[in-house]
Design a protein around this motif. Structure first.
Motif, short mmCIF file in Angstrom:
data_model
loop_
_atom_site.label_atom_id
_atom_site.label_comp_id
_atom_site.label_asym_id
_atom_site.label_seq_id
_atom_site.Cartn_x
_atom_site.Cartn_y
_atom_site.Cartn_z
N UNK A 70 -0.67 4.21 10.12
CA UNK A 70 -0.28 3.56 8.87
C UNK A 70 -1.45 2.71 8.35
N UNK A 71 -1.67 2.77 7.04
CA UNK A 71 -2.79 2.03 6.46
C UNK A 71 -2.37 1.30 5.20
N UNK A 72 -3.05 0.18 4.98
CA UNK A 72 -2.86 -0.64 3.78
C UNK A 72 -4.22 -0.77 3.09
N UNK A 73 -4.27 -0.56 1.80
CA UNK A 73 -5.49 -0.75 1.02
C UNK A 73 -5.31 -1.95 0.11
N UNK A 74 -6.27 -2.86 0.17
CA UNK A 74 -6.33 -4.00 -0.76
C UNK A 74 -7.59 -3.80 -1.58
N UNK A 75 -7.41 -3.43 -2.85
CA UNK A 75 -8.53 -2.98 -3.68
C UNK A 75 -8.64 -3.79 -4.95
N UNK A 91 -10.21 3.40 -5.13
CA UNK A 91 -9.17 4.04 -5.92
C UNK A 91 -8.85 5.44 -5.42
N UNK A 92 -9.79 6.10 -4.74
CA UNK A 92 -9.54 7.46 -4.26
C UNK A 92 -9.05 7.50 -2.82
N UNK A 93 -8.79 6.34 -2.21
CA UNK A 93 -8.35 6.31 -0.82
C UNK A 93 -6.83 6.32 -0.74
N UNK A 94 -6.29 7.29 -0.03
CA UNK A 94 -4.85 7.38 0.17
C UNK A 94 -4.41 6.32 1.18
N UNK A 95 -3.30 5.67 0.91
CA UNK A 95 -2.77 4.65 1.81
C UNK A 95 -1.26 4.69 1.77
N UNK A 96 -0.64 4.17 2.84
CA UNK A 96 0.82 4.04 2.85
C UNK A 96 1.27 2.94 1.89
N UNK A 97 0.50 1.85 1.84
CA UNK A 97 0.77 0.74 0.93
C UNK A 97 -0.53 0.39 0.23
N UNK A 98 -0.50 0.24 -1.09
CA UNK A 98 -1.67 -0.16 -1.86
C UNK A 98 -1.40 -1.46 -2.62
N UNK A 99 -2.41 -2.32 -2.65
CA UNK A 99 -2.44 -3.47 -3.55
C UNK A 99 -3.68 -3.33 -4.40
N UNK A 100 -3.50 -3.06 -5.70
CA UNK A 100 -4.61 -2.92 -6.64
C UNK A 100 -4.63 -4.12 -7.57
N UNK A 101 -5.77 -4.74 -7.69
CA UNK A 101 -5.87 -5.99 -8.44
C UNK A 101 -5.63 -5.77 -9.94
N UNK A 102 -4.95 -6.75 -10.53
CA UNK A 102 -4.70 -6.80 -11.97
C UNK A 102 -5.09 -8.20 -12.45
#
Length: 462
Positions: free
Chosen positions: A147-152, A160-171
């Motif tokens: 399981x992976x989490x991306x904080x981007x 943006x091209x990395x697949x993850x189970x959970x993503x947090x993309x900054x806004x």
């Protein structure tokens, strides 16, 4: 150039006892491969000193077979270990004061904290998530090993091209920093759950992890119900909104030069993701002599070198190339995802790196960076789990080809291993001819079509 084919896919039962597909190799649980045991490491510090890599290289040579890899997700792998040498490797790393993350992978862009184009520094939030997972009681979270989490937070080398189970993309909103929470994909394919305020991001991620915990130790992001999660988040969730400044797709891969304000970061790639301990040590000693003070692991099997003055960039490039590393962003090998193949994995049916060299020689017009070619020794597709524009995968009767598919999908054509060079030459001729009418390999592939490509690939093999 000779391609070899593996006659067996067996691994000794004792070596694989208790191992199931999906576990993540580590110092505590190394993975049996065709050349011994493999461990995968994620440094606790985002960057290490060149001297740290020298220490790692020496340990890899002393206790493994001297081969090291950087994975597509930017992790470090040491190959060729034995049961009795894994504890010695762990002790050597501890003595060198090089620590590694354990547990859930929480991944951030390689230039976090120093990239003037990032929306925020991803590292503090990632560290808070790791700490919250580690101290979660009661009960401790039991989650899927991979399981992976991306904080981007975006920037020059966002994820943006990395697949993850959970993503947090900054806004970035007028009211402050928010994060787009989504599950099961990359920044485009992941299913959006909600936008959450920066202060609510950790608790929101924990809420998702608790749902995964409840679903069982095999549950992944793809198994989640985004709408149900949104309801569960309650007041922490709010619509993303059309006016949000979302991070764009990454403009480039790590290999090459990246301007950071008044400084320059140099990205070097490992040839097909692998290098020798001796070459890595020479590279790091040379970079330190040129003034480099930090090296970060990066996705797409790369290293980011920091601290070089502008006058030292060209000597750094020359040094890296002498040691077999890639330094050109447009280098053809950058467009190929390659696994260890028969040379390093008992499941590998053929020599994937020799096949990659053949592809570069026979079909260079295919490798312009507009698409990814995946060369997999078997149907598992470890080097590129997602669909690739063109996939070559080892099967019992040879090497199979498919378009816009994963290694485990149904293949369109198959050739014997000893006929792969000629098959790739025919593919190369088709692409070269079609690129006279269009400007990218991706468009050429689309114009040719899967059936024509498959026919050319297997021509004369039946």
């Amino acid at each position: 150039m000779t391609l070899t084919v593996s006659a067996s896919t067996d691994i000794a039962p004792a070596a694989t006892a208790g191992r199931k597909r999906g576990f993540c190799p580590s110092l505590a649980s190394p993975m049996p491969t065709g050349d011994g045991l493999l461990v995968r490491l994620r440094p606790a510090r985002i960057g290490l000193k060149p001297a740290d890599y020298v220490a790692i290289a020496r340990l890899a040579a002393a206790y493994g077979n001297g081969l090291l890899e950087v994975t597509a997700r930017g992790n470090l792998q040491i190959r060729g270990l034995r049961e009795e040498t894994v504890p010695k490797l762990a002790a050597g790393l501890a003595e060198a004061e090089i620590d590694f993350h354990r547990g859930v992978a929480v991944e951030t862009p390689p230039l976090s904290g120093i990239d003037p184009d990032e929306i925020a520094d991803s590292e503090p939030l990632a560290a808070a998530i790791r700490a919250a997972i580690a101290t979660h009681l009661p009960p401790p979270l039991v989650l899927a090993p991979k399981l992976s989490i991306v904080v981007d937070a975006g920037g020059t080398l966002g994820l943006s091209d990395m697949v993850a189970d959970i993503r947090l993309d900054a806004i970035r909103r007028s009211g402050g920093l928010c994060w787009r929470l989504s599950v099961g994909g990359d920044s485009c394919s992941a299913r959006e759950v909600a936008a959450v305020a920066d202060g609510d991001a950790v608790s929101a991620v924990l809420a998702v992890l608790e749902v995964l915990h409840g679903l069982g130790p095999a549950a992944r992001g793809r198994d989640l119900d985004a709408e149900a999660l949104r309801s569960q988040l309650g007041s922490r969730a709010c619509p993303a909104g059309l006016g949000d400044k979302m991070i764009p797709p990454s403009p480039s891969r790590p290999v090459g030069r990246h301007r950071l304000g008044e400084g320059t970061a140099l990205g070097v790639g490992l040839a097909y993701g692998q290098t020798s301990a001796a070459a890595l040590e020479r590279l790091m000693r040379g970079l330190a002599a040129l003034g480099a003070d930090e090296v970060r692991l990066a996705p797409h099997r790369s290293l980011i070198v920091l601290g070089l003055a502008d006058a030292a960039i060209e000597p750094g490039i020359a040094l890296a190339e002498r040691e077999g590393f890639w330094t050109r962003a447009d280098g053809p090998g950058n467009a190929i995802a390659v696994c260890a193949g028969s040379a390093g994995c008992a499941s590998g049916r053929f020599d994937t790196k020799a096949a990659a060299d053949l592809l570069v020689a026979q079909a260079p017009d295919l490798l312009d960076g507009s698409l990814t070619v995946h060369i997999s020794g078997c149907a598992k597709g470890c080097a590129h789990p997602r669909a690739a524009a063109l996939t070559l995968a080892g099967q019992g009767n040879g090497v199979a080809l498919a378009i816009d598919a994963r290694a485990g999908d149904e293949m369109g054509a198959t050739v014997r291993v000893d006929g792969l060079g000629e098959a790739l030459a025919r593919i190369g001729a088709l692409i070269r001819q079609e690129r006279q009418q269009t400007n990218t390999a991706r468009r050429a592939l689309d114009r040719i079509g899967a059936s024509t490509l498959a026919k050319a690939f297997r021509q004369g093999s039946q």
